[in-house]
Design an enzyme around this catalytic site. Structure first.
Site, short mmCIF file in Angstrom:
data_model
loop_
_atom_site.label_atom_id
_atom_site.label_comp_id
_atom_site.label_asym_id
_atom_site.label_seq_id
_atom_site.Cartn_x
_atom_site.Cartn_y
_atom_site.Cartn_z
NE ARG A 127 -0.73 -8.90 -12.62
CZ ARG A 127 -0.57 -7.59 -12.60
NH1 ARG A 127 0.37 -7.02 -13.35
NH2 ARG A 127 -1.35 -6.82 -11.86
NE ARG A 160 -0.16 -7.61 -8.30
CZ ARG A 160 0.19 -6.54 -8.99
NH1 ARG A 160 1.20 -6.61 -9.88
NH2 ARG A 160 -0.41 -5.39 -8.81
P1 ADP Z 1 0.26 -2.91 -11.78
O1 ADP Z 1 1.51 -3.60 -12.26
O2 ADP Z 1 -0.91 -3.82 -11.85
O3 ADP Z 1 0.01 -1.60 -12.44
P2 ADP Z 1 1.83 -2.33 -9.44
O4 ADP Z 1 2.50 -3.61 -9.15
O5 ADP Z 1 2.61 -1.27 -10.13
O6 ADP Z 1 0.47 -2.63 -10.22
O7 ADP Z 1 1.26 -1.69 -8.09
C1 ADP Z 1 0.52 -2.45 -7.16
C2 ADP Z 1 0.05 -1.53 -6.05
O8 ADP Z 1 1.19 -0.98 -5.35
C3 ADP Z 1 -0.75 -0.32 -6.49
O9 ADP Z 1 -2.14 -0.62 -6.68
C4 ADP Z 1 -0.52 0.63 -5.31
O10 ADP Z 1 -1.30 0.27 -4.19
C5 ADP Z 1 0.93 0.36 -4.98
N1 ADP Z 1 1.83 1.26 -5.74
C6 ADP Z 1 2.76 0.90 -6.66
N2 ADP Z 1 3.40 1.99 -7.13
C7 ADP Z 1 2.86 3.06 -6.50
C8 ADP Z 1 3.07 4.47 -6.57
N3 ADP Z 1 3.97 5.02 -7.41
N4 ADP Z 1 2.32 5.27 -5.77
C9 ADP Z 1 1.42 4.76 -4.92
N5 ADP Z 1 1.15 3.45 -4.82
C10 ADP Z 1 1.85 2.60 -5.60
P1 ADP Z 2 1.52 -4.35 -15.62
O1 ADP Z 2 2.89 -4.41 -14.99
O2 ADP Z 2 1.37 -3.20 -16.58
O3 ADP Z 2 0.42 -4.39 -14.60
P2 ADP Z 2 2.08 -7.10 -16.49
O4 ADP Z 2 3.38 -6.99 -17.20
O5 ADP Z 2 2.08 -7.67 -15.13
O6 ADP Z 2 1.33 -5.66 -16.51
O7 ADP Z 2 1.09 -7.94 -17.44
C1 ADP Z 2 -0.24 -8.26 -17.03
C2 ADP Z 2 -0.61 -9.67 -17.55
O8 ADP Z 2 -0.71 -9.62 -18.97
C3 ADP Z 2 0.44 -10.75 -17.24
O9 ADP Z 2 -0.24 -11.95 -16.92
C4 ADP Z 2 1.25 -10.88 -18.54
O10 ADP Z 2 1.73 -12.21 -18.71
C5 ADP Z 2 0.18 -10.55 -19.59
N1 ADP Z 2 0.74 -9.89 -20.77
C6 ADP Z 2 1.73 -8.97 -20.83
N2 ADP Z 2 1.95 -8.57 -22.10
C7 ADP Z 2 1.06 -9.24 -22.86
C8 ADP Z 2 0.78 -9.28 -24.29
N3 ADP Z 2 1.46 -8.52 -25.16
N4 ADP Z 2 -0.21 -10.09 -24.71
C9 ADP Z 2 -0.90 -10.86 -23.83
N5 ADP Z 2 -0.69 -10.89 -22.51
C10 ADP Z 2 0.27 -10.08 -22.02
#
Ligand code: ADP
Ligand code: ADP
Length: 216
Positions: A127, A160
């Site tokens: 990512r 990240r």
């Molecule tokens: P991902 O897209 O990989 O699931 P997010 O961007 O949603 O991760 O979240 C990144 C980090 O921000 C989490 O690991 C947590 O530390 C914090 N975070 C985001 N949303 C929440 C929530 N609803 N409650 C607590 N922590 C959160």
């Molecule tokens: P989340 O918010 O659930 O943590 P992201 O939307 O950030 O997930 O996606 C995580 C990674 O996977 C990103 O690098 C994105 O470009 C990739 N990705 C998202 N959807 C797909 C898919 N359908 N196939 C392959 N890679 C994907």
């Protein structure tokens, strides 16, 4: 439409949230994005959240709930919203019920993006996120035209800190323990819809929109 997206880290919530929010003309509220913006601006909220985010742990509910409460109170969320990354545990989901009841509304639907752990690890390890516009790329699955540069805005792409392998493993444990129970929580309320979130991004978007249309 008042919608929540659930799924493990890397399931594609942020990627699909952009398209779904545009399709249904609702604001996308991503708690991870709001936290990261606060961390980079060095606000009090950012300082409070940073150590939990770096460790791959959840930011305490008090802090998170207050932030979401304020955001849902803004005018653009009056007629609908997409929540990406909130709620993350059952207590947050219960608080959300109360917050929405105070606004005399309720959730219409919760969309679960179903992806297995191996795929999630492949997705997170590649990512890359744009520092300027926030667009999400992947080095193999959705690469930008130029290495490290966003096609949309020429911004710089970054990995990240919490996408490093050890932190990813911990985030998946946190998901399994704390967030996965939401699937049963919302299934019991009869508002859960699950889709297969593997395959090309466009195919997943089509499935998501088709699954959500009945709730429009
Ligand atoms: P991902 O897209 O990989 O699931 P997010 O961007 O949603 O991760 O979240 C990144 C980090 O921000 C989490 O690991 C947590 O530390 C914090 N975070 C985001 N949303 C929440 C929530 N609803 N409650 C607590 N922590 C959160
Ligand atoms: P989340 O918010 O659930 O943590 P992201 O939307 O950030 O997930 O996606 C995580 C990674 O996977 C990103 O690098 C994105 O470009 C990739 N990705 C998202 N959807 C797909 C898919 N359908 N196939 C392959 N890679 C994907």
């Amino acid at each position: 439409m008042r919608l929540v997206l659930v799924g493990p880290p890397g399931a594609g919530k942020g990627t699909q949230a952009q398209f779904i929010a545009a399709q249904f003309a609702i604001p996308k509220i991503s708690t991870g994005d709001i936290f990261r913006a606060n961390v980079s601006q060095g606000t009090e909220l950012g300082i409070a959240a940073k150590k939990f985010m770096d460790a791959g742990d959840l930011v305490p509910d008090e802090v998170t709930n207050a932030m979401v409460h304020d955001r849902l109170g803004e005018d653009d969320a009056n007629d609908g919203f997409l929540l990406d990354g909130f709620p993350r545990n059952v207590p947050q989901a219960e608080t959300l019920v109360d917050m929405l009841a105070d606004l005399s509304v309720q959730l219409d639907v919760v969309l679960e993006l179903v992806v297995d752990d191996e795929e999630v690890i492949r997705r997170l390890s590649g990512r890359r996120t744009c520092r300027s516009c926030g667009h999400i790329w992947h080095v193999d699955f959705d690469p930008p035209g130029r290495d490290g540069i966003c096609d949309h805005c020429d911004g710089e792409l970054f990995q990240r800190d919490d996408d490093k392998p050890d932190t990813v493993r911990h985030r998946l444990e946190v998901y399994a323990e704390q967030t996965a129970p939401l699937v049963a929580f919302y299934a019991e309320k009869g508002i859960l819809v699950g889709i297969d979130a593997t395959g090309p991004v466009d195919d997943v978007t089509e499935r998501a929109i088709a699954a959500l249309r009945p709730f429009e």
